[in-house]
Design a protein around this motif. Structure first.
Motif, PDB file in Angstrom:
ATOM      1  N   ILE A  74       0.860  -1.180   0.000  1.00 52.84           N
ATOM      2  CA  ILE A  74       0.000   0.000   0.000  1.00 52.84           C
ATOM      3  C   ILE A  74       0.894   1.227   0.000  1.00 52.84           C
ATOM      4  O   ILE A  74       1.842   1.327   0.796  1.00 52.84           O
ATOM      5  CB  ILE A  74      -0.978  -0.024   1.194  1.00 52.84           C
ATOM      6  N   THR A  75       0.606   2.157  -0.903  1.00 54.12           N
ATOM      7  CA  THR A  75       1.416   3.359  -0.981  1.00 54.12           C
ATOM      8  C   THR A  75       1.002   4.359   0.093  1.00 54.12           C
ATOM      9  O   THR A  75      -0.005   4.175   0.789  1.00 54.12           O
ATOM     10  CB  THR A  75       1.291   4.010  -2.369  1.00 54.12           C
TER      11      THR A  75
ATOM     12  N   ARG B 250      -9.262 -12.107  -1.840  1.00 53.71           N
ATOM     13  CA  ARG B 250      -9.405 -12.726  -0.515  1.00 53.71           C
ATOM     14  C   ARG B 250      -8.798 -11.867   0.592  1.00 53.71           C
ATOM     15  O   ARG B 250      -9.297 -11.853   1.716  1.00 53.71           O
ATOM     16  CB  ARG B 250      -8.717 -14.100  -0.494  1.00 53.71           C
ATOM     17  N   PHE B 251      -7.703 -11.164   0.283  1.00 49.15           N
ATOM     18  CA  PHE B 251      -7.005 -10.345   1.270  1.00 49.15           C
ATOM     19  C   PHE B 251      -7.219  -8.871   0.966  1.00 49.15           C
ATOM     20  O   PHE B 251      -7.314  -8.471  -0.203  1.00 49.15           O
ATOM     21  CB  PHE B 251      -5.505 -10.632   1.253  1.00 49.15           C
ATOM     22  N   THR B 252      -7.239  -8.058   2.018  1.00 48.95           N
ATOM     23  CA  THR B 252      -7.343  -6.609   1.864  1.00 48.95           C
ATOM     24  C   THR B 252      -6.324  -5.930   2.769  1.00 48.95           C
ATOM     25  O   THR B 252      -6.321  -6.154   3.980  1.00 48.95           O
ATOM     26  CB  THR B 252      -8.753  -6.117   2.219  1.00 48.95           C
ATOM     27  N   ILE B 253      -5.486  -5.108   2.166  1.00 52.59           N
ATOM     28  CA  ILE B 253      -4.504  -4.337   2.928  1.00 52.59           C
ATOM     29  C   ILE B 253      -5.051  -2.937   3.156  1.00 52.59           C
ATOM     30  O   ILE B 253      -5.734  -2.372   2.287  1.00 52.59           O
ATOM     31  CB  ILE B 253      -3.149  -4.288   2.181  1.00 52.59           C
ATOM     32  N   SER B 254      -4.784  -2.393   4.334  1.00 49.75           N
ATOM     33  CA  SER B 254      -5.229  -1.039   4.637  1.00 49.75           C
ATOM     34  C   SER B 254      -4.274  -0.420   5.659  1.00 49.75           C
ATOM     35  O   SER B 254      -3.445  -1.120   6.240  1.00 49.75           O
ATOM     36  CB  SER B 254      -6.666  -1.038   5.172  1.00 49.75           C
ATOM     37  N   ARG B 255      -4.412   0.862   5.855  1.00 47.51           N
ATOM     38  CA  ARG B 255      -3.561   1.538   6.832  1.00 47.51           C
ATOM     39  C   ARG B 255      -4.343   2.659   7.496  1.00 47.51           C
ATOM     40  O   ARG B 255      -5.217   3.266   6.873  1.00 47.51           O
ATOM     41  CB  ARG B 255      -2.281   2.063   6.174  1.00 47.51           C
ATOM     42  N   ASP B 256      -4.011   2.910   8.744  1.00 54.92           N
ATOM     43  CA  ASP B 256      -4.588   4.022   9.500  1.00 54.92           C
ATOM     44  C   ASP B 256      -3.408   4.861   9.965  1.00 54.92           C
ATOM     45  O   ASP B 256      -2.769   4.555  10.974  1.00 54.92           O
ATOM     46  CB  ASP B 256      -5.402   3.494  10.686  1.00 54.92           C
TER      47      ASP B 256
ATOM     48  N   TYR C 128      -2.902  -2.900   8.328  1.00 55.42           N
ATOM     49  CA  TYR C 128      -3.682  -4.107   8.555  1.00 55.42           C
ATOM     50  C   TYR C 128      -3.651  -5.008   7.323  1.00 55.42           C
ATOM     51  O   TYR C 128      -3.425  -4.552   6.199  1.00 55.42           O
ATOM     52  CB  TYR C 128      -5.139  -3.758   8.864  1.00 55.42           C
ATOM     53  N   LEU C 129      -3.929  -6.281   7.564  1.00 59.23           N
ATOM     54  CA  LEU C 129      -4.156  -7.226   6.479  1.00 59.23           C
ATOM     55  C   LEU C 129      -5.342  -8.092   6.880  1.00 59.23           C
ATOM     56  O   LEU C 129      -5.223  -8.927   7.781  1.00 59.23           O
ATOM     57  CB  LEU C 129      -2.933  -8.088   6.207  1.00 59.23           C
TER      58      LEU C 129
END
Length: 114
Positions: free
Chosen positions: A50-51, A65-71, A78-79
């Motif tokens: 994730i940039t 199936r997987f989702t990457i995110s950031r806070d 997160y994954l």
């Protein structure tokens, strides 16, 4: 000082879900980050990145199936892993890419087995 700490791994049955977290000790909001994994006797491989502005990229094996995110306010990435398969079993590592240097976490074990 440990810069990246993963958590959330564990044992899950096939088809189940897990959410991994990567807590950063520093502000990496302007850096690209990612998740990698390494299975026994295999090389470490990219799972998702994730940039700094939220653009994502996934390995073909985990797309859908997987989702990457950031806070960035929480300095956490997160994954979310759904529909897990036995072949997803590996140690999962988070990464922060500063361009001239990369930080790695210590890894968290994910085991998918019935």
């Amino acid at each position: 000082q440990t810069q990246l700490v993963e958590s959330g791994g564990g044992l899950v049955q096939p088809g189940g879900s897990l959410r991994l977290s990567c807590a950063a000790a520093s502000d990496f909001s302007s850096n690209d980050m990612g998740w990698y994994r390494q299975a026994p006797a295999k090389q470490r491989e990219l799972v998702a990145t994730i940039t700094s502005d939220g653009k994502t990229n996934y390995a073909d094996s985990v797309k859908g199936r997987f989702t990457i995110s950031r806070d960035n306010a929480k300095n956490t990435m997160y994954l979310q892993m759904n529909s897990l398969k036995p072949e997803d079993t590996a140690v999962y590592y988070c990464n922060a890419d500063l361009g001239w240097f990369e930080y790695w976490g210590q890894g968290t074990q994910v085991t998918v087995s019935s």
